[in-house]
Design a protein around this motif. Structure first.
Motif, PDB file in Angstrom:
ATOM      1  N   THR A   4     -21.000  79.207   2.875  1.00  0.00           N
ATOM      2  CA  THR A   4     -20.562  79.318   4.256  1.00  0.00           C
ATOM      3  C   THR A   4     -19.688  78.136   4.634  1.00  0.00           C
ATOM      4  OG1 THR A   4     -22.492  78.165   5.140  1.00  0.00           O
ATOM      5  CG2 THR A   4     -22.659  80.572   4.913  1.00  0.00           C
ATOM      6  N   CYS A   5     -18.994  78.286   5.756  1.00  0.00           N
ATOM      7  CA  CYS A   5     -18.183  77.181   6.259  1.00  0.00           C
ATOM      8  C   CYS A   5     -18.116  77.272   7.769  1.00  0.00           C
ATOM      9  CB  CYS A   5     -16.781  77.216   5.656  1.00  0.00           C
ATOM     10  SG  CYS A   5     -15.727  78.507   6.316  1.00  0.00           S
ATOM     11  N   ASP A   6     -17.859  76.141   8.378  1.00  0.00           N
ATOM     12  CA  ASP A   6     -17.535  76.106   9.800  1.00  0.00           C
ATOM     13  C   ASP A   6     -16.018  76.077   9.903  1.00  0.00           C
ATOM     14  OD1 ASP A   6     -20.224  76.011  10.414  1.00  0.00           O
ATOM     15  OD2 ASP A   6     -20.243  73.831  10.703  1.00  0.00           O
ATOM     16  N   ILE A   7     -15.484  76.931  10.764  1.00  0.00           N
ATOM     17  CA  ILE A   7     -14.039  76.976  10.984  1.00  0.00           C
ATOM     18  C   ILE A   7     -13.757  76.145  12.228  1.00  0.00           C
ATOM     19  CG2 ILE A   7     -12.045  78.449  11.406  1.00  0.00           C
ATOM     20  CD1 ILE A   7     -13.710  80.764  10.133  1.00  0.00           C
ATOM     21  N   ILE A   8     -13.054  75.022  12.021  1.00  0.00           N
ATOM     22  CA  ILE A   8     -12.803  74.056  13.087  1.00  0.00           C
ATOM     23  C   ILE A   8     -11.343  74.146  13.525  1.00  0.00           C
ATOM     24  CG2 ILE A   8     -12.912  71.618  13.754  1.00  0.00           C
ATOM     25  CD1 ILE A   8     -15.629  72.823  12.849  1.00  0.00           C
ATOM     26  N   HIS A   9     -11.139  74.277  14.822  1.00  0.00           N
ATOM     27  CA  HIS A   9      -9.800  74.255  15.408  1.00  0.00           C
ATOM     28  C   HIS A   9      -9.465  72.797  15.658  1.00  0.00           C
ATOM     29  CE1 HIS A   9      -6.824  74.744  18.711  1.00  0.00           C
ATOM     30  NE2 HIS A   9      -6.451  75.771  17.950  1.00  0.00           N
ATOM     31  N   THR A  11      -6.824  71.219  16.467  1.00  0.00           N
ATOM     32  CA  THR A  11      -5.995  70.888  17.610  1.00  0.00           C
ATOM     33  C   THR A  11      -6.847  70.593  18.841  1.00  0.00           C
ATOM     34  OG1 THR A  11      -4.305  72.346  16.662  1.00  0.00           O
ATOM     35  CG2 THR A  11      -3.988  71.662  18.951  1.00  0.00           C
ATOM     36  N   SER A  12      -7.941  71.363  19.032  1.00  0.00           N
ATOM     37  CA  SER A  12      -8.815  71.151  20.195  1.00  0.00           C
ATOM     38  C   SER A  12     -10.128  70.469  19.836  1.00  0.00           C
ATOM     39  CB  SER A  12      -9.134  72.502  20.853  1.00  0.00           C
ATOM     40  OG  SER A  12      -9.973  73.276  20.011  1.00  0.00           O
ATOM     41  N   GLY A  13     -10.493  70.468  18.531  1.00  0.00           N
ATOM     42  CA  GLY A  13     -11.757  69.896  18.095  1.00  0.00           C
ATOM     43  C   GLY A  13     -12.931  70.853  18.206  1.00  0.00           C
ATOM     44  N   ARG A  14     -12.697  72.083  18.661  1.00  0.00           N
ATOM     45  CA  ARG A  14     -13.776  73.058  18.841  1.00  0.00           C
ATOM     46  C   ARG A  14     -14.055  73.834  17.555  1.00  0.00           C
ATOM     47  NH1 ARG A  14     -11.228  75.604  23.883  1.00  0.00           N
ATOM     48  NH2 ARG A  14     -11.341  77.403  22.522  1.00  0.00           N
ATOM     49  N   THR A  15     -15.294  74.281  17.418  1.00  0.00           N
ATOM     50  CA  THR A  15     -15.671  75.147  16.306  1.00  0.00           C
ATOM     51  C   THR A  15     -15.365  76.583  16.705  1.00  0.00           C
ATOM     52  OG1 THR A  15     -17.426  73.644  15.621  1.00  0.00           O
ATOM     53  CG2 THR A  15     -17.583  75.920  14.844  1.00  0.00           C
ATOM     54  N   LEU A  16     -14.500  77.249  15.929  1.00  0.00           N
ATOM     55  CA  LEU A  16     -14.176  78.650  16.203  1.00  0.00           C
ATOM     56  C   LEU A  16     -15.302  79.563  15.740  1.00  0.00           C
ATOM     57  CD1 LEU A  16     -10.421  78.887  15.155  1.00  0.00           C
ATOM     58  CD2 LEU A  16     -11.366  78.921  17.460  1.00  0.00           C
ATOM     59  N   VAL A  17     -15.749  79.345  14.493  1.00  0.00           N
ATOM     60  CA  VAL A  17     -16.841  80.134  13.928  1.00  0.00           C
ATOM     61  C   VAL A  17     -17.729  79.188  13.129  1.00  0.00           C
ATOM     62  CG1 VAL A  17     -17.502  82.060  12.431  1.00  0.00           C
ATOM     63  CG2 VAL A  17     -15.368  82.190  13.738  1.00  0.00           C
ATOM     64  N   GLU A  41     -20.101  88.539  17.926  1.00  0.00           N
ATOM     65  CA  GLU A  41     -19.057  87.581  18.332  1.00  0.00           C
ATOM     66  C   GLU A  41     -19.095  86.291  17.529  1.00  0.00           C
ATOM     67  OE1 GLU A  41     -17.602  86.754  22.203  1.00  0.00           O
ATOM     68  OE2 GLU A  41     -18.611  88.516  23.017  1.00  0.00           O
ATOM     69  N   ALA A  42     -20.235  85.941  16.966  1.00  0.00           N
ATOM     70  CA  ALA A  42     -20.367  84.694  16.211  1.00  0.00           C
ATOM     71  C   ALA A  42     -20.048  84.861  14.729  1.00  0.00           C
ATOM     72  CB  ALA A  42     -21.782  84.148  16.366  1.00  0.00           C
ATOM     73  N   GLU A  43     -19.814  86.072  14.266  1.00  0.00           N
ATOM     74  CA  GLU A  43     -19.569  86.309  12.843  1.00  0.00           C
ATOM     75  C   GLU A  43     -18.118  86.032  12.461  1.00  0.00           C
ATOM     76  OE1 GLU A  43     -21.589  89.715  10.583  1.00  0.00           O
ATOM     77  OE2 GLU A  43     -21.456  90.427  12.676  1.00  0.00           O
ATOM     78  N   GLY A  44     -17.942  85.695  11.196  1.00  0.00           N
ATOM     79  CA  GLY A  44     -16.600  85.525  10.659  1.00  0.00           C
ATOM     80  C   GLY A  44     -16.661  85.330   9.166  1.00  0.00           C
ATOM     81  N   LEU A  45     -15.509  85.486   8.543  1.00  0.00           N
ATOM     82  CA  LEU A  45     -15.403  85.192   7.120  1.00  0.00           C
ATOM     83  C   LEU A  45     -14.025  84.653   6.825  1.00  0.00           C
ATOM     84  CD1 LEU A  45     -13.657  87.717   5.702  1.00  0.00           C
ATOM     85  CD2 LEU A  45     -15.839  88.851   5.907  1.00  0.00           C
ATOM     86  N   HIS A 107     -11.919  88.326  20.196  1.00  0.00           N
ATOM     87  CA  HIS A 107     -11.876  87.353  21.296  1.00  0.00           C
ATOM     88  C   HIS A 107     -11.470  85.959  20.821  1.00  0.00           C
ATOM     89  CE1 HIS A 107     -14.884  90.085  23.548  1.00  0.00           C
ATOM     90  NE2 HIS A 107     -13.645  90.392  23.881  1.00  0.00           N
ATOM     91  N   ARG A 108     -11.695  85.634  19.561  1.00  0.00           N
ATOM     92  CA  ARG A 108     -11.362  84.309  19.021  1.00  0.00           C
ATOM     93  C   ARG A 108      -9.849  84.054  19.022  1.00  0.00           C
ATOM     94  NH1 ARG A 108     -14.724  82.449  20.606  1.00  0.00           N
ATOM     95  NH2 ARG A 108     -16.787  83.136  20.200  1.00  0.00           N
ATOM     96  N   LEU A 109      -9.050  85.125  19.022  1.00  0.00           N
ATOM     97  CA  LEU A 109      -7.594  84.947  18.973  1.00  0.00           C
ATOM     98  C   LEU A 109      -7.061  84.220  20.203  1.00  0.00           C
ATOM     99  CD1 LEU A 109      -6.308  88.311  17.449  1.00  0.00           C
ATOM    100  CD2 LEU A 109      -6.872  86.170  16.290  1.00  0.00           C
ATOM    101  N   ALA A 110      -7.762  84.323  21.320  1.00  0.00           N
ATOM    102  CA  ALA A 110      -7.333  83.626  22.540  1.00  0.00           C
ATOM    103  C   ALA A 110      -7.434  82.110  22.386  1.00  0.00           C
ATOM    104  CB  ALA A 110      -8.170  84.089  23.727  1.00  0.00           C
ATOM    105  N   ASP A 111      -8.221  81.641  21.415  1.00  0.00           N
ATOM    106  CA  ASP A 111      -8.429  80.209  21.200  1.00  0.00           C
ATOM    107  C   ASP A 111      -7.466  79.596  20.188  1.00  0.00           C
ATOM    108  OD1 ASP A 111     -10.627  80.382  22.924  1.00  0.00           O
ATOM    109  OD2 ASP A 111     -11.992  80.859  21.268  1.00  0.00           O
TER     110      ASP A 111
END
Length: 128
Positions: A4-9, A11-17, A41-45, A107-111
Motif C-alpha cells: 500500500t501507499c499514501d498518495i500525497i499532494h 503542492t498542498s501537503g494533503r493526503t489524497l488517498v 470515497e477513501a479507496e484508491g490504487l 471527487h478527488r479530482l477537485a483536489d
C-alpha cells in the motif's frame, strides 16, 4: 502480498488517498477495480509502469461498474492529465507520457490540477 501507499499532494501537503493499493505486477494492474460492486470515497490504487509512457498507462473500464477519477503522474511526480472515466469505456490514455496511474473516487479530482506535484509514500507489504 499487497503493498500500500499514501498518495500525497505535495503542492498542498494533503493526503489524497491513504492506504491505496500499489499495483506493480501485471495481475494487480489487470484486476484493478474490475467486478468490484462499489467504490468507497477513501479507496484508491496506483498502477505502476517501469517508465513514462502513454500507451502502457492507458486504461480500460470494461467490467468496472462505477465512475473513477483517474490521475496520470509522470516519473518526476508531476500530474500530466486527469479525467473522470466512465464504466464500460474501451480506453482512456493520458495526453502526455506518465509512469503512474492513480484510480480513485471522482471527487478527488477537485483536489488536483495538471502540473501539481504528487508523492507516493510506500507502506509495508500485507498479506491478502
Amino acid at each position: 502480498m499487497t503493498r500500500t501507499c499514501d498518495i500525497i499532494h505535495q503542492t498542498s501537503g494533503r493526503t489524497l488517498v491513504a492506504g491505496a493499493r500499489w499495483c506493480d505486477s501485471f495481475a494487480a494492474k489487470f484486476r484493478g477495480f474490475m467486478l468490484q460492486p462499489t467504490l468507497d470515497e477513501a479507496e484508491g490504487l496506483v498502477l505502476v509502469e517501469k517508465r513514462d509512457n502513454r500507451v502502457n498507462t492507458a486504461i480500460h473500464m470494461l467490467f468496472v461498474r462505477f465512475d473513477l477519477g483517474v490521475i496520470w503522474v509522470n516519473e518526476a511526480g508531476r500530474v500530466v492529465d486527469q479525467v473522470v472515466a466512465r464504466p464500460w469505456r474501451l480506453s482512456y490514455a493520458p495526453q502526455a507520457p506518465a509512469r503512474y496511474v492513480i484510480e480513485c473516487h471522482p471527487h478527488r479530482l477537485a483536489d488536483v490540477a495538471i502540473g501539481d506535484q504528487i508523492r507516493f509514500d510506500l507502506g509495508a507489504e500485507v498479506g491478502r
